[in-house]
Design a protein around this motif. Sequence first.
Motif, mmCIF file in Angstrom:
data_model
loop_
_atom_site.group_PDB
_atom_site.id
_atom_site.type_symbol
_atom_site.label_atom_id
_atom_site.label_comp_id
_atom_site.label_asym_id
_atom_site.label_seq_id
_atom_site.Cartn_x
_atom_site.Cartn_y
_atom_site.Cartn_z
ATOM 1 N N PHE A 1 55.901 -47.531 48.938
ATOM 2 C CA PHE A 1 56.244 -48.103 50.238
ATOM 3 C C PHE A 1 55.623 -49.485 50.250
ATOM 4 O O PHE A 1 54.396 -49.602 50.370
ATOM 5 N N VAL B 1 52.236 -50.073 48.525
ATOM 6 C CA VAL B 1 51.531 -48.795 48.349
ATOM 7 C C VAL B 1 52.318 -47.877 47.428
ATOM 8 O O VAL B 1 53.459 -47.510 47.721
ATOM 9 N N ALA C 1 52.811 -44.542 46.646
ATOM 10 C CA ALA C 1 52.455 -43.255 47.268
ATOM 11 C C ALA C 1 52.474 -42.143 46.226
ATOM 12 O O ALA C 1 51.629 -41.258 46.240
ATOM 13 N N PRO D 1 43.373 -35.342 48.581
ATOM 14 C CA PRO D 1 42.795 -35.901 49.808
ATOM 15 C C PRO D 1 43.859 -36.589 50.667
ATOM 16 O O PRO D 1 44.996 -36.772 50.215
ATOM 17 N N ASN D 2 43.493 -36.976 51.863
ATOM 18 C CA ASN D 2 44.422 -37.696 52.748
ATOM 19 C C ASN D 2 45.013 -38.888 52.013
ATOM 20 O O ASN D 2 44.287 -39.620 51.347
ATOM 21 N N GLY D 3 46.321 -39.043 52.129
ATOM 22 C CA GLY D 3 46.971 -40.198 51.518
ATOM 23 C C GLY D 3 47.240 -40.051 50.027
ATOM 24 O O GLY D 3 47.677 -40.995 49.373
ATOM 25 N N ALA D 4 47.022 -38.851 49.475
ATOM 26 C CA ALA D 4 47.200 -38.643 48.030
ATOM 27 C C ALA D 4 48.674 -38.675 47.618
ATOM 28 O O ALA D 4 48.988 -38.889 46.443
ATOM 29 N N GLY D 5 49.561 -38.444 48.587
ATOM 30 C CA GLY D 5 50.992 -38.459 48.275
ATOM 31 C C GLY D 5 51.664 -37.101 48.393
ATOM 32 O O GLY D 5 52.818 -36.931 47.976
ATOM 33 N N LYS D 6 50.992 -36.136 48.998
ATOM 34 C CA LYS D 6 51.544 -34.778 49.099
ATOM 35 C C LYS D 6 52.812 -34.755 49.959
ATOM 36 O O LYS D 6 53.846 -34.251 49.529
ATOM 37 N N SER D 7 52.698 -35.297 51.171
ATOM 38 C CA SER D 7 53.853 -35.245 52.074
ATOM 39 C C SER D 7 55.032 -36.009 51.488
ATOM 40 O O SER D 7 56.184 -35.557 51.580
ATOM 41 N N THR D 8 54.755 -37.145 50.887
ATOM 42 C CA THR D 8 55.843 -37.936 50.297
ATOM 43 C C THR D 8 56.537 -37.131 49.194
ATOM 44 O O THR D 8 57.769 -37.132 49.089
ATOM 45 N N GLU E 1 50.539 -28.224 55.024
ATOM 46 C CA GLU E 1 49.323 -27.927 55.796
ATOM 47 C C GLU E 1 49.498 -26.717 56.718
ATOM 48 O O GLU E 1 49.197 -26.808 57.921
ATOM 49 N N HIS F 1 44.798 -30.716 52.457
ATOM 50 C CA HIS F 1 43.792 -31.653 51.978
ATOM 51 C C HIS F 1 42.414 -31.000 52.011
ATOM 52 O O HIS F 1 41.423 -31.616 51.656
HETATM 53 N N1 LIG Z 1 57.047 -44.114 55.530
HETATM 54 C C1 LIG Z 1 55.990 -44.705 55.009
HETATM 55 N N2 LIG Z 1 55.821 -46.043 55.064
HETATM 56 C C2 LIG Z 1 54.755 -46.655 54.535
HETATM 57 N N3 LIG Z 1 53.773 -46.021 53.882
HETATM 58 C C3 LIG Z 1 53.869 -44.680 53.762
HETATM 59 C C4 LIG Z 1 54.971 -43.961 54.317
HETATM 60 N N4 LIG Z 1 54.780 -42.636 54.039
HETATM 61 C C5 LIG Z 1 53.621 -42.555 53.350
HETATM 62 N N5 LIG Z 1 53.075 -43.771 53.175
HETATM 63 C C6 LIG Z 1 51.829 -44.071 52.445
HETATM 64 O O1 LIG Z 1 51.881 -43.405 51.213
HETATM 65 C C7 LIG Z 1 50.610 -42.855 50.872
HETATM 66 C C8 LIG Z 1 50.746 -41.351 50.669
HETATM 67 O O2 LIG Z 1 50.988 -40.731 51.915
HETATM 68 P P1 LIG Z 1 51.306 -39.197 52.088
HETATM 69 O O3 LIG Z 1 51.576 -38.965 53.551
HETATM 70 O O4 LIG Z 1 52.344 -38.781 51.138
HETATM 71 O O5 LIG Z 1 49.916 -38.545 51.676
HETATM 72 P P2 LIG Z 1 49.373 -37.084 51.943
HETATM 73 O O6 LIG Z 1 48.748 -36.645 50.675
HETATM 74 O O7 LIG Z 1 50.423 -36.225 52.517
HETATM 75 O O8 LIG Z 1 48.241 -37.337 53.011
HETATM 76 P P3 LIG Z 1 47.731 -36.432 54.239
HETATM 77 O O9 LIG Z 1 46.893 -35.350 53.669
HETATM 78 O O10 LIG Z 1 46.921 -37.420 55.021
HETATM 79 O O11 LIG Z 1 48.933 -35.952 54.977
HETATM 80 C C9 LIG Z 1 49.674 -43.243 51.979
HETATM 81 O O12 LIG Z 1 49.003 -44.419 51.577
HETATM 82 C C10 LIG Z 1 50.600 -43.513 53.146
HETATM 83 O O13 LIG Z 1 50.028 -44.450 54.022
#
Ligand SMILES: Nc1ncnc2c1ncn2[C@@H]1O[C@H](COP(=O)(O)OP(=O)(O)OP(=O)(O)O)[C@@H](O)[C@H]1O
Length: 302
Positions: free
Chosen positions: A17, A20, A22, A41-48, A159, A191
Amino acid sequence: MGKSSVPIEISGLTKSFGDVKAVDGLSFSVQPGSVTGFLGPNGAGKSTTLRMLLGLVRPDAGVATIGGRRYGELASPSDEIGAALDASGFHPRRSGRGHLRVLCTANGIPSKRADEVLEKVGLADAAQRKVKGYSLGMRQRLALAGALLGNPSVLVLDEPANGLDPKGINWMRSMLRESADQGGTVLVSSHVLSEVEQLVDRVVVINKGRLVREGTLDEVAGGEGSVVTVRTPQADALLALFGERMAGGVRADRAEADLVRVWGLDVAEVGRIASAAGLEIHELGSERSSLEDIFFALTGDQ
Ligand SMILES: Nc1ncnc2c1ncn2[C@@H]1O[C@H](COP(=O)(O)OP(=O)(O)OP(=O)(O)O)[C@@H](O)[C@H]1O
């Protein structure tokens, strides 16, 4: 075995993104018949990653498949994969039953299935209540109910333990276990390792969009294993001694000025090596690293 055998394959998945990154060349697989924790951890990229798996985000590179096909190629997605990505995405003025009935209609599922899954997740008594009055735990149950509607072979839950009390976690464990025991493929993200430790039998650990470790809980725990602690006034010399053995899978760090921790060797080996080098040892011990310690060590997230 009530479910067809449908593995998830993630191969070279990459998504940025802006600046970043992701998800960065991520590959792993999730096998039927087990519950796999997707950790980082938070922001690791799981949701993406999960969003790419579910066809909600388009990868820059790589592919995510369910039984060999991308989400968009599935003939009847809700029969094959059920997902709960966000327990806050409900229409607040809809009842639990109303929410599920809308999903039934959208997915060509008979509406009586809404009541079946409400019963299954323990929300039958709250079925008529508006979702805005639901607790976080009840929302998690409703999200799971939505995922279960099509009785899919694959469950993907983001989660799911968030907001559940110990009783709720227990209940979630039996729900996920039942699906895996029937041959289902279950992937749950978190996380917080301790939250899903009791739910899962395998883990995939990611950090900064990359795979860090993949295996059974025992394999991942065994990989880091127990840690040997050495109290010595010659900590520098001891660290140098084990530093030379790094290539053999040995790792050492300094916990305190006079306390060194060594991974990859047992206590007798550490004692023998230290005494052969003529080092003064004041205390030698061994403790099993907790999974939480291992998770922190793997993700560098203190
Ligand atoms: N739509 C988006 N636009 C910009 N940046 C994004 C977007 N979606 C995710 N990111 C960035 O991509 C990175 C990974 O985010 P992601 O939500 O996949 O992590 P995560 O492991 O699910 O974190 P969490 O445990 O906090 O939910 C982060 O730096 C986040 O800020």
